[in-house]
Design a protein around this motif. Structure first.
Motif, mmCIF file in Angstrom:
data_model
loop_
_atom_site.group_PDB
_atom_site.id
_atom_site.type_symbol
_atom_site.label_atom_id
_atom_site.label_comp_id
_atom_site.label_asym_id
_atom_site.label_seq_id
_atom_site.Cartn_x
_atom_site.Cartn_y
_atom_site.Cartn_z
ATOM 1 N N GLN A 113 0.831 -1.199 0.000
ATOM 2 C CA GLN A 113 0.000 0.000 0.000
ATOM 3 C C GLN A 113 0.873 1.259 0.000
ATOM 4 O OE1 GLN A 113 -2.599 -0.351 3.358
ATOM 5 N NE2 GLN A 113 -3.587 -2.201 2.612
ATOM 6 N N ASP A 114 0.326 2.317 -0.578
ATOM 7 C CA ASP A 114 1.083 3.554 -0.730
ATOM 8 C C ASP A 114 1.405 4.226 0.597
ATOM 9 O OD1 ASP A 114 1.071 3.191 -3.446
ATOM 10 O OD2 ASP A 114 -0.736 4.403 -3.763
ATOM 11 N N ASN A 115 0.571 3.994 1.598
ATOM 12 C CA ASN A 115 0.778 4.692 2.871
ATOM 13 C C ASN A 115 1.659 3.895 3.829
ATOM 14 O OD1 ASN A 115 -1.028 2.652 3.320
ATOM 15 N ND2 ASN A 115 -2.367 3.834 4.681
ATOM 16 N N THR A 116 2.465 3.002 3.302
ATOM 17 C CA THR A 116 3.365 2.201 4.131
ATOM 18 C C THR A 116 4.800 2.423 3.695
ATOM 19 O OG1 THR A 116 3.173 0.286 2.668
ATOM 20 C CG2 THR A 116 1.655 0.393 4.536
ATOM 21 N N ARG A 117 5.692 2.330 4.673
ATOM 22 C CA ARG A 117 7.116 2.368 4.393
ATOM 23 C C ARG A 117 7.623 0.945 4.410
ATOM 24 N NH1 ARG A 117 11.446 2.319 8.074
ATOM 25 N NH2 ARG A 117 13.409 3.080 7.190
ATOM 26 N N LYS A 118 8.558 0.613 3.556
ATOM 27 C CA LYS A 118 9.042 -0.762 3.467
ATOM 28 C C LYS A 118 10.566 -0.784 3.468
ATOM 29 C CE LYS A 118 8.350 -0.507 -1.545
ATOM 30 N NZ LYS A 118 7.679 -1.090 -2.710
ATOM 31 N N VAL A 119 11.116 -1.822 4.069
ATOM 32 C CA VAL A 119 12.559 -2.040 4.131
ATOM 33 C C VAL A 119 12.820 -3.515 3.845
ATOM 34 C CG1 VAL A 119 14.578 -2.135 5.649
ATOM 35 C CG2 VAL A 119 13.077 -0.138 5.695
ATOM 36 N N VAL A 120 13.809 -3.779 3.020
ATOM 37 C CA VAL A 120 14.165 -5.156 2.681
ATOM 38 C C VAL A 120 15.099 -5.713 3.747
ATOM 39 C CG1 VAL A 120 15.301 -6.644 0.993
ATOM 40 C CG2 VAL A 120 13.877 -4.741 0.221
ATOM 41 N N ALA A 121 14.784 -6.908 4.234
ATOM 42 C CA ALA A 121 15.625 -7.614 5.200
ATOM 43 C C ALA A 121 16.033 -8.956 4.603
ATOM 44 C CB ALA A 121 14.886 -7.814 6.522
ATOM 45 N N GLU A 122 17.098 -9.532 5.147
ATOM 46 C CA GLU A 122 17.604 -10.807 4.639
ATOM 47 C C GLU A 122 17.606 -11.847 5.752
ATOM 48 O OE1 GLU A 122 21.446 -12.536 2.114
ATOM 49 O OE2 GLU A 122 21.330 -10.432 2.740
ATOM 50 N N LEU A 123 17.289 -13.072 5.377
ATOM 51 C CA LEU A 123 17.261 -14.171 6.331
ATOM 52 C C LEU A 123 18.666 -14.470 6.854
ATOM 53 C CD1 LEU A 123 15.488 -16.524 7.561
ATOM 54 C CD2 LEU A 123 16.303 -17.894 5.642
ATOM 55 N N MET A 124 18.783 -14.605 8.171
ATOM 56 C CA MET A 124 20.065 -14.938 8.796
ATOM 57 C C MET A 124 20.109 -16.362 9.318
ATOM 58 S SD MET A 124 21.081 -11.521 10.979
ATOM 59 C CE MET A 124 22.503 -12.373 11.658
ATOM 60 N N ALA A 125 19.013 -16.822 9.918
ATOM 61 C CA ALA A 125 19.001 -18.148 10.533
ATOM 62 C C ALA A 125 17.561 -18.656 10.626
ATOM 63 C CB ALA A 125 19.632 -18.114 11.925
ATOM 64 N N VAL A 126 17.446 -19.976 10.732
ATOM 65 C CA VAL A 126 16.150 -20.636 10.898
ATOM 66 C C VAL A 126 16.186 -21.401 12.202
ATOM 67 C CG1 VAL A 126 14.526 -22.303 9.918
ATOM 68 C CG2 VAL A 126 15.842 -20.824 8.407
ATOM 69 N N ASP A 127 15.115 -21.305 12.972
ATOM 70 C CA ASP A 127 15.032 -21.995 14.261
ATOM 71 C C ASP A 127 15.052 -23.497 14.037
ATOM 72 O OD1 ASP A 127 14.604 -22.766 16.865
ATOM 73 O OD2 ASP A 127 13.177 -21.157 17.267
ATOM 74 N N ASN A 128 15.895 -24.208 14.777
ATOM 75 C CA ASN A 128 16.010 -25.657 14.642
ATOM 76 C C ASN A 128 14.944 -26.425 15.416
ATOM 77 O OD1 ASN A 128 18.323 -25.511 13.000
ATOM 78 N ND2 ASN A 128 19.665 -25.338 14.796
ATOM 79 N N ASN A 129 14.165 -25.734 16.234
ATOM 80 C CA ASN A 129 13.125 -26.402 17.017
ATOM 81 C C ASN A 129 12.017 -26.890 16.087
ATOM 82 O OD1 ASN A 129 11.178 -27.244 18.814
ATOM 83 N ND2 ASN A 129 11.305 -25.426 20.107
ATOM 84 N N PRO A 130 11.766 -28.213 16.005
ATOM 85 C CA PRO A 130 10.730 -28.718 15.085
ATOM 86 C C PRO A 130 9.318 -28.324 15.485
ATOM 87 C CG PRO A 130 11.547 -30.496 16.470
ATOM 88 C CD PRO A 130 12.412 -29.304 16.758
ATOM 89 N N TYR A 131 9.128 -27.884 16.731
ATOM 90 C CA TYR A 131 7.796 -27.508 17.202
ATOM 91 C C TYR A 131 7.573 -25.999 17.144
ATOM 92 C CZ TYR A 131 8.115 -32.266 18.971
ATOM 93 O OH TYR A 131 8.289 -33.616 19.072
ATOM 94 N N SER A 132 8.535 -25.276 16.600
ATOM 95 C CA SER A 132 8.412 -23.829 16.512
ATOM 96 C C SER A 132 8.927 -23.371 15.158
ATOM 97 C CB SER A 132 9.213 -23.153 17.628
ATOM 98 O OG SER A 132 9.171 -21.745 17.501
ATOM 99 N N HIS A 133 8.171 -22.484 14.502
ATOM 100 C CA HIS A 133 8.577 -21.961 13.205
ATOM 101 C C HIS A 133 8.928 -20.487 13.364
ATOM 102 C CE1 HIS A 133 7.675 -25.567 10.989
ATOM 103 N NE2 HIS A 133 6.459 -25.616 11.516
ATOM 104 N N GLN A 134 10.219 -20.247 13.560
ATOM 105 C CA GLN A 134 10.729 -18.892 13.723
ATOM 106 C C GLN A 134 12.002 -18.734 12.896
ATOM 107 O OE1 GLN A 134 11.250 -17.928 17.871
ATOM 108 N NE2 GLN A 134 9.290 -18.841 18.479
ATOM 109 N N ILE A 135 12.255 -17.508 12.464
ATOM 110 C CA ILE A 135 13.463 -17.203 11.715
ATOM 111 C C ILE A 135 14.088 -15.933 12.290
ATOM 112 C CG2 ILE A 135 12.662 -18.285 9.585
ATOM 113 C CD1 ILE A 135 11.983 -15.500 8.541
#
Length: 286
Positions: A113-135
């Protein structure tokens, strides 16, 4: 003891006679060309001997040339092989950079949307916990990132910021079992709540009445309720609907539109409201 050939002119006389005959023949040949035909025959007789005399040298020259040519070809082949390997490595790198560039273009050209500011980020790591989905991403408080901030890829909503440090942040994906997002059906605006199932390729829609107007293939968009995700961003597509009358609610499954299993670049959003509330120093990211 008598010698058989002891009689005859002496050696000096013989030498003088030979020299006289030689000079006479030279003068006769020079003045009258009397030995031209004879010389041709003699040269014809001697020429095979000349070829035989030159043959070893020619063979040696040919062998040396062949050896030099073989060595040159071997060196040229080794150099061409080395250059080809370097070119292949550069080609692979260029292919990777082109794919990365295409991803960034898709991300920056996503329907934000036009009324939003955006910034590009890059993935650094993925959580190894199989019961949690976090990056973990490479943007933090110094870039103005805040808890609860929406995170997208070039397809749709990925999740929200759950923890912020100075230089990086942790993102809770929409597939996590603790995550839920209010959505609406793009076709008829029916409002639902989509929850994570613990699988990156499946979401659960709970408490859906059997009479709800839902179809397989319906696209679910963020509704804007809850003041976390802005309204109108793709979330998921309904993949299955099971209406079992013995159960109080229908069982509805959906597939995330964002590619949660192949994240690389992500988009952080600031709405107009969050920009007004946040200090100016907190939103000066790259």
């Amino acid at each position: 003891m008598n010698l058989m050939f002891s009689s005859g002119p002496s050696l000096p006389n013989r030498l003088a006679l030979a020299l006289l005959l030689s000079v006479s023949l030279i003068v006769f040949d020079h003045k009258f060309d009397g030995f031209g035909t004879t010389r041709v025959y003699l040269n014809s007789l001697v020429s095979p001997l000349q070829y035989l005399a030159n043959l070893p040298g020619q063979l040696l020259n040919a062998s040396a040339s062949r050896f030099v040519s073989h060595e040159r070809l071997f060196n040229d082949n080794a150099k061409l092989t080395h250059d080809a390997m370097l070119m292949n490595a550069q080609l692979q790198r260029l292919t990777f950079l082109r794919e990365e560039n295409d991803r960034l273009r898709s991300l920056l050209n996503s329907p934000v949307q036009d009324n939003t500011r955006k910034v590009v980020a890059e993935l650094m790591a993925v959580d190894n916990n199989p019961y949690s989905h976090q990056i973990v991403i490479n943007k933090g408080a110094i870039n103005g990132v805040f808890e609860g901030q929406p995170v997208l890829d070039d397809k749709g909503i990925v999740g929200q910021i759950m923890q912020v440090s100075s230089t990086n942040s942790r993102v809770l994906l929409i597939a996590d079992v603790t995550h839920a997002i209010p959505v609406r059906v793009a076709r008829n605006n029916v409002r639902l709540v989509v929850s994570g199932s613990g699988s990156l390729n499946e979401l659960i829609i709970q408490h859906v009445a059997h009479s709800s107007d839902l179809k397989v293939g319906d696209v679910l968009l963020s509704s804007g309720l809850g003041n976390v995700y802005p309204e109108g961003y793709p979330v998921a597509t309904i993949t299955s609907i099971i209406r079992d009358e013995s159960r109080p609610f229908a069982q509805v499954r959906a597939k995330p539109i964002a590619q949660l299993d192949r994240l690389k670049y992500l988009l952080l959003l600031w709405s107009e409201r969050t920009l007004e509330e946040a200090p100016k120093t907190e939103v000066t990211g790259k």
